[in-house]
Structures are given as C-alpha cells and as structure tokens.
Design a protein around this motif. Structure first.
Motif, PDB file in Angstrom:
ATOM      1  N   TYR A 479       0.809  -1.215   0.000  1.00 17.48           N
ATOM      2  CA  TYR A 479       0.000   0.000   0.000  1.00 17.48           C
ATOM      3  C   TYR A 479       0.841   1.263   0.000  1.00 17.48           C
ATOM      4  O   TYR A 479       0.636   2.159  -0.826  1.00 17.48           O
ATOM      5  CB  TYR A 479      -0.936  -0.007   1.207  1.00 17.48           C
ATOM      6  CG  TYR A 479      -1.572   1.333   1.471  1.00 17.48           C
ATOM      7  CD1 TYR A 479      -2.574   1.817   0.642  1.00 17.48           C
ATOM      8  CD2 TYR A 479      -1.147   2.119   2.548  1.00 17.48           C
ATOM      9  CE1 TYR A 479      -3.152   3.056   0.871  1.00 17.48           C
ATOM     10  CE2 TYR A 479      -1.725   3.350   2.788  1.00 17.48           C
ATOM     11  CZ  TYR A 479      -2.726   3.822   1.950  1.00 17.48           C
ATOM     12  OH  TYR A 479      -3.279   5.059   2.180  1.00 17.48           O
ATOM     13  N   TRP A 534      -6.776  -8.219  -2.206  1.00 18.52           N
ATOM     14  CA  TRP A 534      -6.377  -7.205  -1.223  1.00 18.52           C
ATOM     15  C   TRP A 534      -5.665  -6.057  -1.925  1.00 18.52           C
ATOM     16  O   TRP A 534      -6.018  -4.881  -1.759  1.00 18.52           O
ATOM     17  CB  TRP A 534      -5.467  -7.870  -0.194  1.00 18.52           C
ATOM     18  CG  TRP A 534      -5.009  -6.997   0.931  1.00 18.52           C
ATOM     19  CD1 TRP A 534      -3.788  -6.417   1.074  1.00 18.52           C
ATOM     20  CD2 TRP A 534      -5.760  -6.650   2.093  1.00 18.52           C
ATOM     21  NE1 TRP A 534      -3.722  -5.711   2.242  1.00 18.52           N
ATOM     22  CE2 TRP A 534      -4.924  -5.845   2.898  1.00 18.52           C
ATOM     23  CE3 TRP A 534      -7.047  -6.934   2.543  1.00 18.52           C
ATOM     24  CZ2 TRP A 534      -5.346  -5.319   4.121  1.00 18.52           C
ATOM     25  CZ3 TRP A 534      -7.472  -6.407   3.760  1.00 18.52           C
ATOM     26  CH2 TRP A 534      -6.627  -5.611   4.535  1.00 18.52           C
ATOM     27  N   ARG A 537      -8.004  -3.845  -4.324  1.00 19.22           N
ATOM     28  CA  ARG A 537      -8.927  -2.857  -3.750  1.00 19.22           C
ATOM     29  C   ARG A 537      -8.201  -1.578  -3.361  1.00 19.22           C
ATOM     30  O   ARG A 537      -8.657  -0.473  -3.678  1.00 19.22           O
ATOM     31  CB  ARG A 537      -9.662  -3.437  -2.537  1.00 19.22           C
ATOM     32  CG  ARG A 537     -10.889  -2.618  -2.141  1.00 19.22           C
ATOM     33  CD  ARG A 537     -11.160  -2.670  -0.661  1.00 19.22           C
ATOM     34  NE  ARG A 537     -10.048  -2.148   0.106  1.00 19.22           N
ATOM     35  CZ  ARG A 537      -9.805  -0.853   0.301  1.00 19.22           C
ATOM     36  NH1 ARG A 537     -10.567   0.057  -0.253  1.00 19.22           N
ATOM     37  NH2 ARG A 537      -8.782  -0.461   1.029  1.00 19.22           N
ATOM     38  N   TYR A 538      -7.049  -1.697  -2.693  1.00 16.82           N
ATOM     39  CA  TYR A 538      -6.395  -0.444  -2.307  1.00 16.82           C
ATOM     40  C   TYR A 538      -5.783   0.256  -3.506  1.00 16.82           C
ATOM     41  O   TYR A 538      -5.670   1.499  -3.514  1.00 16.82           O
ATOM     42  CB  TYR A 538      -5.394  -0.641  -1.166  1.00 16.82           C
ATOM     43  CG  TYR A 538      -4.136  -1.422  -1.420  1.00 16.82           C
ATOM     44  CD1 TYR A 538      -3.124  -0.957  -2.254  1.00 16.82           C
ATOM     45  CD2 TYR A 538      -3.912  -2.632  -0.753  1.00 16.82           C
ATOM     46  CE1 TYR A 538      -1.958  -1.668  -2.446  1.00 16.82           C
ATOM     47  CE2 TYR A 538      -2.742  -3.350  -0.946  1.00 16.82           C
ATOM     48  CZ  TYR A 538      -1.772  -2.860  -1.795  1.00 16.82           C
ATOM     49  OH  TYR A 538      -0.592  -3.562  -1.987  1.00 16.82           O
ATOM     50  N   PRO A 603      -5.493   0.040   3.790  1.00 17.99           N
ATOM     51  CA  PRO A 603      -6.472  -1.052   3.785  1.00 17.99           C
ATOM     52  C   PRO A 603      -6.695  -1.640   5.169  1.00 17.99           C
ATOM     53  O   PRO A 603      -7.770  -2.145   5.466  1.00 17.99           O
ATOM     54  CB  PRO A 603      -5.862  -2.078   2.828  1.00 17.99           C
ATOM     55  CG  PRO A 603      -4.400  -1.772   2.817  1.00 17.99           C
ATOM     56  CD  PRO A 603      -4.293  -0.297   2.997  1.00 17.99           C
ATOM     57  N   ILE A 698     -12.623  -0.167   4.456  1.00 14.44           N
ATOM     58  CA  ILE A 698     -11.280  -0.347   5.001  1.00 14.44           C
ATOM     59  C   ILE A 698     -11.420  -1.117   6.304  1.00 14.44           C
ATOM     60  O   ILE A 698     -12.531  -1.299   6.808  1.00 14.44           O
ATOM     61  CB  ILE A 698     -10.539   0.985   5.227  1.00 14.44           C
ATOM     62  CG1 ILE A 698     -11.361   1.905   6.138  1.00 14.44           C
ATOM     63  CG2 ILE A 698     -10.189   1.663   3.920  1.00 14.44           C
ATOM     64  CD1 ILE A 698     -10.619   3.170   6.562  1.00 14.44           C
ATOM     65  N   SER A 843      -9.250 -11.412   0.165  1.00 13.16           N
ATOM     66  CA  SER A 843      -9.257 -10.202   0.993  1.00 13.16           C
ATOM     67  C   SER A 843      -9.761 -10.454   2.405  1.00 13.16           C
ATOM     68  O   SER A 843      -9.519  -9.646   3.306  1.00 13.16           O
ATOM     69  CB  SER A 843     -10.121  -9.126   0.334  1.00 13.16           C
ATOM     70  OG  SER A 843     -11.465  -9.549   0.218  1.00 13.16           O
TER      71      SER A 843
END
Length: 917
Positions: A479, A534, A537-538, A603, A698, A843
């Motif tokens: 991230y 995972w 999504r971020y 996240p 989140i 996720s």
C-alpha cells in the motif's frame, strides 16, 4: 451471421460463422475443417514441385483454422518451419459470371497459395487478413485443389507479438471462398459524428466504366442514402455524407449499432455487403480550469476501467474454439463492471471485435511487436502489418485507441546483433533515430485514422516520444509503495515536464492514464499464484484519489500459463475476492463505478481499543448521471465478534454530487470497539431512489492490549497455535512470522492445556473451545522447498513459472475447493468434528495481509480459515473441573490442517479455551 455446421462435403466445420461480420457477403463457402497436412523441415516441397504434383502424399490431417502448434489443430507440435496444406473443393457461385476470391483471416508468417497447380499469390505477415482472386483458375464445374505453403521461422524481424504462451503457426484464422459481381465494393470506411453526420469513403473495383448507384440502407430502412457515381475501369474512390436524425450514440452502456447493407447496382448486376456502424466520437478535452486533459467519449469524460487481455485459449491458443467463447469473453469483462480492454501486443480476431461492438466494451488495440533490432527489414515488415490491421479494423466503434509499440520491445538496438564494432561496452539502447521512426509511425497512424487516440509506445521505461495519451506501467506491491508511486507520477505530470519522455521530448497536456498495473510482477520472483483481491482494492482506491488519472489497465483478464493475476482462471472459472464479507452485496464492479467514494486510508491499520480514528473521504465522478443530486452516503463500523456481526456505530451523510473529477467530502470520525477485533468501515453511496451506486471499505486491527489478546467473557485461556506439545504430520511448518502452523495430509497438532486452579476458579461448569482453522492444500515447495526463478524476458515468451515452487504462491480462493475433515479430541476422546470446506486466501484474510513483514515477498498472504467453536460435553466438563488439565488434539483426517493465531487469518485470536463457573 452463420452458416451450417456441415459443408458441401458433409465435413464438420469449426468456427462456422462468417469470419468478418463487419463486412459480410451472402455467397460464400467456409473452408474451415479438415485439410491434408505435411511438415517440410528440409524445404523440399518447393524444389520437388509439391504445388503441382497431386501424387505427393500428405501424411497428416489438420483442423483449420487452428495453429499447427495448438491441441485443437490435431497436430499439436510446436515446431517452427514449413507446413503444407491441401484441400480439394467443389463449389461454384450461385450467380453465373461472379468473381471468386480466396480469403484468409490470418496466416503466420509467409504464405504461398496455388489453385489447381497455378500460383495465385503470396503474403507476408502473421496478423493481417488477405485475399487472392482465383476466378481465372477455378474449375466451376469440377473439383479444385487448394494448396497452401506456410512458413514460420520466428525471424527476429517478424511482428510476432507475445506468442510464447502458444505459438500461432500457419493458418490460424478462418479461410473462406467468396463470390462477388464483376464490379464490387472493395471497402468502405465510416467516420461518425455525435450530431448524426456520417462520412463514408468507399472503394469500388469496376471491371469496366459505367454508371452505378451506391446505396446505404441501415436501421430497418430508416437510415437511407443513395449516390449515383460514374465509375472508370479499375479502382474508384467514392466520398459521400449523410445525416442520421436523432442519432443513438454508441457507448459501453448503450452499444447501439446501425446494422444494414451497402448496395452497388448497375449493368454489372448487384453487389450487397452487410455491415454496420456505431455513432460515437473519441477525443480528449480539458474541463474547468484544469491544465490537463481527460479522455472523452461522445464529448464527456470517461473513466477507463480496463484489463489487459492476452486473448489466449488453452486449447486453441490465440484462436478461439467457438464464437460463443468470444461472446463470453466480453460478457465476463462486463460482469465485472469493466468498460474497456487492452488487447495485448496483437490485433484481435474480427469476430471478437464484433462482440465488443455488439455488447459494448471499449478496445485499445496493440500492434504486434518484433523482437529483433529495429533495422530496415523489421521496419518494413512492421509497417505493412500495421497498415493491414488498421485498414481491416477501422470500422469497429469499440476500438478507441491504437498502440503502436509496447514497452520499447523491438525498439532497442543490440550492437552485437546489429554488427556494431569498436564499442564493445555499449548497451542495447533506444537510439535517437529509432525514436524518430516511432514518432513518424505515431503521426502516420494519426493521418491514416484521425478518429482515434494513438499512442507511440506503451512504456515501462518512461520513454514516450509523441503521443495522444500519457500512459505508463508499474508493477509495485504494498500500500505505502503504491501510494507513494502514484503521488510521484501525478506530481511529475504536467505540460513541459520531461518525466515519462525520452530524447529531450516533454509532456503535452495529454491525458494521464495507467496502461499496465498489478502485482503479478511487483513481487520478488513473481507473485506465483496468489491472492490479488487485497492489493486490487487499495490500488483502485489510490487511482481514484487523483483527479489527473483517467483510467487503468489491470494485468490481467484471465490467468495465462505463467501469470496468475487474472480476474478469472484460464478456463474461465471465477475467483472469490471476498468483498461481500465486508460490505453486503459488494463485488468487483463496485470498484469500477464511474461514481466512486475514496476512503483515503490504508487497507488496514493497527489501532488501540476505544481509540478514535479519522478517515478522510473524497468523491470521484466521471459520469454526469447523478450531477445536481443530493446522494446519501451510508456508513457502518462493525466487527465479527466470534461469529456475531456487531455494529459499533453507523450513520447517514447527505452528499451534494456536483461536477466531474475528484473533490473532498467530510471526514468520518470513528471510535473503535473496546475489545480485540477486526473492525470494518463499510460505506455505500445511494441514489435518490435508494439504489446503491458503489460500495467500499477499510479495516482496522483493534488491539485491547490485554495479555492473551482476545478479551473473553467470564474467563479464558489463549494458547498460541505454534506452541503445540507434539505433532504427527509427515510435513509441518510455520508461516506469517510463526503465528500460523500447517500440517500436510493426515496428522494431529497436540496441545497441553492448563485451566485455572481451584484457588483461582472455584468451579468450572461450561467449557467452549474456539479457533480458526482451514484445510491445507499442499504445494511442491512445502515438501521439496521453494525455488527462486528469475524468468527475465522469458516470462514474455511463456517460460515455466514453477508456480508450486514459487515462495509467494498461495492459491487464491476460486471455484476449485480443497476440503478437509477436522476432529477435536480431549484426552484421546473425540468430542466433535468440522468439515473445513477449503484452504482459502483472499481479501478476507485481513490479518495475514496486514502482518506481512515485506511488501514484495509474500508469506501465505491473505490465507485464512473458518471459525470453529464447540462446547465440551457436560460429563467431560465435570472431569476437567477436577483435573484442570487436559490434552487437546486437533486431527486432520486427509486434507491437511492450517491453524491461525492472533496475527494471522480472519479472526484476532489464538486457540481459545473459554469457561465459566
């Protein structure tokens, strides 16, 4: 748009539909199906006159139109070289006096064709369509022998593209015969405008001078236009324009096609071609006071949610087995909410482009690259092929962009290969003269097709020269790393910036878009086959945070043979992303909504119980559908309290939805639960009718700070899963920094449990055992050890990824399940059992992701199990109340066992023994 599954000789025909539905005549014969075939490794066929000697034996049968390397061809041998095809055909056109053409969708790479021993033509190039007129040599009243010699030597100058997954060798797209009158329509290009103006540039081939009527008849005769033309013998150019009243515009949401026919009539008879067009305009424009542009469709900004499509099939390779599968490819993209696809390093088959037109998805189509030096021979071969591709695919409304080159492949000069001497230390380089050639090809494509966006080179080396769209590639995991990278790229993007350019060139105000991203190569040694939910999504969240960014291309649509970052498996089966476990009803499509809520936060974040957290939010709008409305943002902070969904706080915010682009919203202030928990902030944006527009979330790892981690009601003992007293598995190991333990196959983890003494707990009346467990899918690396493989450029040519030996592999949850049965024993007596449905990773494995120590190395990332809880039988509880110690055995029967501790999996607990008295 189809024909019988059996041809005139009653042979089964694969791919029976008309191959080019954008340009279809009525009188034609499909030549797909079985042909006689023979390899010619020593090139003796030309010397020994195989083209005229009917007695030459052909020792095999091949199914056209499949590459001889592919399983569906019936040959299945990936050998470069020469292959000969033979087919005997009896067929004559319905209309007497017709001209006859033999047409090829594509043949890789050099092709020579004979009819009845007469050479009718040659073609070079692996992707373009071509034809030969065979009228003068065709026996209308008898049988005809068609002979094709195809040669594919993988020369470095060939525009091969990314064929390493499965080579396209020889005939690999349909072959057919087509009848036309003596004067016929060779081609017609439609240029459309939003106001309904349609410009048509047609090419007419006339056998003699005369008068002809050229008629356009579309939309069930509601759109008609006729032009009278005086034709001269030979090739004629006709240009005309007509107006469509109340034009219905083409877009991915409304893929309206004007279907109909072109007719050319005169003393020669009638030529009729079924075709279609879509009314749409592609462009770029600045909105408001921005100093940069966005991509536009029909005058409005469009956010491009896209994927990289290798267009590879496991049995047909780059030839789809059926029309239905091409249709389903587009369907599978659209069900994810995607509105565009980048066809990677190759032009797409016309029938798949037809389904893109029909179902509605934008297409960025690449030119195939060569892999050698950009010398004169390579340039000439490339230019010829690129011209064929653009000419053939010009009328597809789905295509909005041409990409001339990819990642500088074929553009770097290797001094050794080029014969350069006296400069031994010189590296392969993108030379200034090659840069100017690329600029020339960009401008050439713009002249050839001014209706589309053209990109010079889709770069991973920051080396644009001149382009309509400012794209770049990145493969970064983590991230913080992704966030920093995007911030850096956006800050360096402005008119006059030298960033992302080479040779002294600078940026214009061209739209900024990502044209490849993902974590398949953002991990040391490649991601193997691991969870992508995972990271995805971020990454989407970070993209939508930036007003300058107007789209992305995710690598990739399907897994291929050595890249496993697809939304789907290679066979089309689905993967489970698990988003609906956080926000009910959430799917991948929520991350692709043109109206989007950005949660400007990690996240997952570690936070103390009861602490406050502030979450900044932004709105990102690339649709005017809800502009001027007051939308509702529903939010909820909740956690799974050991199987009980517990809402901590919730609320509704009214949001004024005004204007395109990114703008801040009010931040949310949240108070965390007062216990260990994986807390979830779930948000849903709803329209005025209460329908959900988009969802997002989140997470927080909430820590109480109490010894043992989870605050158990009454009393409890927590035992780290790695602190077993014994284990009986043949193979076992720990992962995720020692907080997860796994055993392969059949075996037990055995724990010695000590309950509080009588002085501390006078009586124990009830005992409950809770833990998180999953099955264990055993990989080769679990038994034999991992292998680090640096595939280098070989990855682009299908090198073996050794996925089960890859240290990063942990198969993402999908439709294939790997169950196990778990028995629970106390002091050797079975007290219960569980069926563990799978060994999942996606996720939902929040803690397994959150506690990865290194962003670009994965240690069973995203893996998680199922909450297992059972009560100890009363009679046994009475015994344990006396002894206060027992031996707990967790036994896998066959399918293995994974146990998750406090900092792994889905639940923030170790092996928990709860009691009350």
């Amino acid at each position: 748009m189809s024909t019988s599954l059996l041809n005139a000789e009653n042979l089964y025909i694969p791919r029976p539909e008309f191959p080019h539905p954008h340009w279809q005549r009525q009188h034609w014969l499909n030549l797909n199906g079985p042909w006689s075939f023979r390899f010619d490794p020593d090139d003796e066929g030309a010397q020994n006159h195989w083209s005229t000697d009917q007695a030459v034996p052909f020792d095999a049968e091949i199914q056209v139109p499949f590459s001889w390397a592919s399983p569906l061809s019936g040959i299945g041998k990936d050998v470069k070289g020469i292959g000969w095809y033979r087919r005997v055909v009896t067929w004559s056109p319905t209309v007497s006096g017709s001209r006859l053409f033999l047409r090829f969708g594509a043949v890789d790479y050099v092709c020579d064709v004979w009819i009845n021993g007469c050479h009718v033509g040659s073609h070079q190039g692996g992707y373009g369509s071509f034809e030969f007129e065979v009228t003068g040599v065709w026996q209308m009243d008898g049988s005809n022998t068609i002979l094709v010699r195809a040669e594919d030597q993988d020369h470095s100058y060939q525009a091969r593209g990314k064929q390493g997954y499965g080579e396209i060798r020889g005939i690999w797209q349909p072959v057919w015969l087509e009848a036309r009158p003596q004067t016929y329509i060779k081609d017609a290009k439609f240029r459309t405008y939003m106001d309904g103006r349609i410009e048509v540039a047609a090419t007419i081939m006339a056998d003699q001078a005369g008068t002809a009527e050229f008629t356009m008849d579309f939309a069930d005769h509601t759109v008609r236009h006729t032009l009278t033309a005086e034709l001269s013998a030979g090739e004629n150019q006709l240009n005309t324009c007509f107006i469509v009243n109340d034009p219905q515009l083409w877009s991915p949401d409304t893929p309206h096609l004007y279907e109909g026919v072109l007719k050319l009539g005169g003393s020669f008879g009638l030529d009729q071609v079924a075709t279609y067009f879509g009314i749409r305009e592609v462009g770029t424009a600045a909105f408001g006071d921005r100093g940069y542009r966005w991509i536009t469709l029909n005058g409005k900004p469009v956010y491009l949610n896209g994927t990289l499509d290798q267009s590879y099939h496991k049995t047909g390779y780059f030839t789809y087995p059926s029309d239905e599968e091409m249709h389903d490819e587009i369907y599978l993209m659209k069900r994810l909410g995607l509105n565009f696809v980048r066809i990677h390093i190759k032009p797409e088959e016309p029938r798949k482009l037809y389904w893109a037109d029909k179902l509605g998805i934008l297409v960025m189509e690449d030119m195939p690259c060569f892999w050698g030096n950009p010398d004169e021979k390579a340039r000439q071969a490339y230019e010829q092929e690129a011209l064929e591709v653009i000419e053939r695919d010009y009328n597809h409304p789905s295509i909005f962009s041409w990409v001339m080159f990819n990642e500088t492949w074929g553009l770097k000069t290797d001094p050794k290969e080029a014969g350069v001497t006296g400069d031994i230390g010189r590296q392969s380089s993108y030379l200034p003269e090659t840069q100017e050639w690329v600029r020339e090809k960009y401008r050439w494509a713009k002249r050839l097709d001014p209706t589309r966006i053209v990109e010079d080179n889709s770069p991973c080396n920051y080396d644009h020269v001149e382009t309509d769209i400012n794209t770049w590639h990145f493969y970064i995991n983590g991230y913080e790393q992704v966030r920093a990278h995007l911030d850096d790229v956006v800050s360096k993007t402005y008119p006059g910036s030298p960033f992302n350019c080479i040779g002294g060139n600078v940026q214009s105000d061209a739209p900024l878009m990502n044209s490849e991203c993902g974590n398949v190569w953002g991990i040391e040694g490649g991601a193997g086959d691991s969870d992508l939910a995972w990271h995805y999504r971020y990454m989407m969240n970070e993209f939508r945070k930036h007003d300058k960014l107007c789209g992305f291309v995710f690598t990739e649509f399907r897994d291929v043979i050595n890249e496993f970052n697809g939304y789907y498996r290679l066979d089309g089966t689905g993967k489970e992303f698990g988003y609906d476990a956080f926000v009910p009803g959430m799917t991948l499509a929520d991350l692709h909504s043109p109206d989007f809520i950005v949660l400007d936060a990690p996240p997952c974040r570690t936070i103390s119980a009861g602490e406050q957290a502030v979450v900044p939010m932004l709105r990102s709008s690339f649709s005017d559908r809800h502009h001027g409305q007051r939308l509702t943002l529903k939010w909820e902070l909740w956690h799974d309290d050991l199987g009980v969904r517990t809402v901590v706080d919730s609320g509704l915010l009214k949001v004024d939805w005004e204007g395109y682009g990114v703008a801040p919203l009010s931040a949310l202030s949240l108070t965390m639960p007062d216990r260990d928990a994986v807390a979830v902030l779930a948000v849903s944006l709803m329209d005025t009718a209460g329908q959900t527009i988009t969802r997002n979330f989140i997470t927080f790892d909430v820590r109480s700070g109490e010894a043992g981690g989870y605050a158990a009601e009454g009393g409890g003992v927590q035992i780290p899963v790695s602190s077993f007293a014994e284990q009986t598995f043949e193979h076992h190991w720990t992962s995720i920094q020692g907080v997860k333990v796994s055993g392969a196959g059949k075996g037990r983890f055995i724990y010695d449990v000590a309950l509080p003494g009588i002085a501390e707990q006078n009586a124990i009346y009830d005992i409950e055992i809770l833990f998180e467990a999953g099955a264990k899918r055993v990989l080769a690396r679990n038994i034999e050890g991992s292998i680090d493989t640096d595939m280098g450029i070989g990855a682009m040519h299908g090198a073996d990824a050794k996925v089960e030996y890859n240290p990063n592999t942990y198969y993402m949850t999908d439709e294939e399940k790997h169950p196990s049965r778990l028995n629970v024993l106390i002091d050797g007596e079975k007290i219960g059992s569980f069926v563990l449905p799978d060994d999942p990773a996606d996720s939902r494995g929040v803690l397994s992701w959150h506690y990865q120590p290194v962003a670009n190395k994965l240690d069973e990332a995203g893996s998680y199990g199922y909450l297992c809880r059972l009560s100890v039988p009363v009679q046994m509880t009475a015994k344990l109340n006396r002894s206060r110690t027992f031996r707990l055995e967790l036994e896998a029967e066959e399918g293995g066992l994974a146990l998750y501790g406090r900092n792994a999996g889905r639940y923030p607990l170790d092996l928990l023994i709860r009691y009350n008295g």
